[in-house]
Design a protein around this motif. Structure first.
Motif, short mmCIF file in Angstrom:
data_model
loop_
_atom_site.label_atom_id
_atom_site.label_comp_id
_atom_site.label_asym_id
_atom_site.label_seq_id
_atom_site.Cartn_x
_atom_site.Cartn_y
_atom_site.Cartn_z
N ILE A 234 4.62 2.77 12.40
CA ILE A 234 5.99 3.06 11.77
C ILE A 234 6.90 1.78 11.49
CG2 ILE A 234 6.20 5.52 12.27
CD1 ILE A 234 8.56 4.61 14.39
N THR A 235 7.95 1.98 10.48
CA THR A 235 9.00 0.66 10.27
C THR A 235 10.31 1.12 10.98
OG1 THR A 235 7.76 0.29 8.38
CG2 THR A 235 10.18 -0.37 8.51
N VAL A 236 10.88 0.48 11.80
CA VAL A 236 12.13 0.96 12.43
C VAL A 236 13.03 0.41 11.52
CG1 VAL A 236 13.26 0.63 14.51
CG2 VAL A 236 10.91 0.78 14.64
N ASP A 237 14.13 1.11 11.33
CA ASP A 237 15.30 0.81 10.16
C ASP A 237 16.23 -0.38 11.08
OD1 ASP A 237 16.32 2.66 12.09
OD2 ASP A 237 17.40 3.61 10.38
N ILE B 19 5.45 -12.71 22.26
CA ILE B 19 4.75 -11.51 22.49
C ILE B 19 5.21 -10.76 21.04
CG2 ILE B 19 6.45 -10.25 23.72
CD1 ILE B 19 4.32 -8.57 24.95
N ARG B 20 3.94 -10.17 20.39
CA ARG B 20 4.34 -9.08 19.34
C ARG B 20 4.30 -7.81 19.71
NH1 ARG B 20 3.77 -9.74 13.91
NH2 ARG B 20 3.10 -11.79 13.99
N VAL B 21 5.61 -7.05 19.37
CA VAL B 21 5.79 -5.96 19.59
C VAL B 21 5.70 -4.97 18.33
CG1 VAL B 21 7.42 -4.18 20.71
CG2 VAL B 21 7.15 -6.51 21.67
N ALA B 22 4.83 -4.09 18.28
CA ALA B 22 4.80 -3.21 17.16
C ALA B 22 5.39 -1.77 17.51
CB ALA B 22 3.44 -3.00 16.60
N PHE B 23 5.72 -0.76 16.38
CA PHE B 23 6.23 0.47 16.72
C PHE B 23 5.38 1.62 16.19
CE2 PHE B 23 9.28 -2.91 15.38
CZ PHE B 23 9.71 -3.28 16.58
N ARG B 24 5.34 2.46 16.94
CA ARG B 24 4.53 3.65 16.43
C ARG B 24 5.45 4.91 16.88
NH1 ARG B 24 -1.56 2.97 19.47
NH2 ARG B 24 -1.86 1.19 17.99
N ASN B 25 5.01 6.11 16.20
CA ASN B 25 5.61 7.34 16.39
C ASN B 25 4.95 8.19 17.44
OD1 ASN B 25 3.46 8.45 15.00
ND2 ASN B 25 4.53 9.03 13.10
N ASN C 15 14.24 -2.83 9.16
CA ASN C 15 13.08 -2.32 8.48
C ASN C 15 11.75 -3.30 8.79
OD1 ASN C 15 14.56 -0.47 6.96
ND2 ASN C 15 15.22 -1.96 5.42
N ASN C 16 11.60 -3.38 10.20
CA ASN C 16 10.42 -4.19 10.49
C ASN C 16 9.37 -3.17 11.20
OD1 ASN C 16 11.14 -6.63 9.77
ND2 ASN C 16 12.58 -6.90 11.52
#
Length: 158
Positions: free
Chosen positions: A47-50, A35-41, A71-72
């Motif tokens: 966004i990129t999570v540090d 599963i591909r998990v992406a990040f949002r604000n 940083n992904n």
């Protein structure tokens, strides 16, 4: 000397014909997709999570730590391949910080690929539920099925 040449020729021909085909190795994306998990604000902007620590409960009695990424903007996570219709994912942004628990539900379909790869599972009818909202504030579904790893299936809102 004549027997030596025949022996070398026989060894060469044996090596030439003993090479296996491409189905011995499962490298071309034919295995079970992750599963591909992406990040949002909060505004819905990617966004990129540090730093992100991910752990998964595969039903073995222990939670498997998949480690830290830095940083992904997305992360690939393998899901369960047994007959349980969900996988519990744990996310945190600091090693000693609080973690969020997300349950991903699905139905699976199996298909035989090759002798080297074995059986491939595909996931359909994805659902997501935020069980423990600490670091992750909300979850949103992307694509409703996992057939390959190219499309984002789950968005985490921080």
């Amino acid at each position: 000397m004549k027997y030596f040449k025949i022996l070398i020729l026989a060894c060469f021909l044996g090596m030439l014909f003993s090479c296996g085909g491409d189905d011995d190795i499962c490298e071309s994306g034919e295995g079970t997709p992750r599963i591909r998990v992406a990040f949002r604000n909060a505004d819905g902007k990617e966004i990129t999570v540090d730093s992100l620590y991910v752990a998964v409960d595969y039903g073995t009695g222990a939670i498997v730590d998949l480690g830290k990424t830095a940083n992904n903007s997305s992360r690939l996570i393998p899901l369960r391949v047994d007959d349980v219709p969900y996988t519990d994912l744990y996310f945190k942004t600091r090693i000693k910080g609080p973690q969020s628990k997300v349950r991903v539900g699905y139905t699976t379909k199996s298909a035989y690929v090759s002798p080297g790869c074995g059986i491939k599972k595909t996931y359909e009818n994805l659902t997501s539920e935020l069980i423990t909202p600490n670091v992750v504030k909300k979850v949103e579904l992307g694509l409703n099925q996992i057939e390959n790893e190219n499309k984002t299936n789950l968005f985490l809102l921080f």
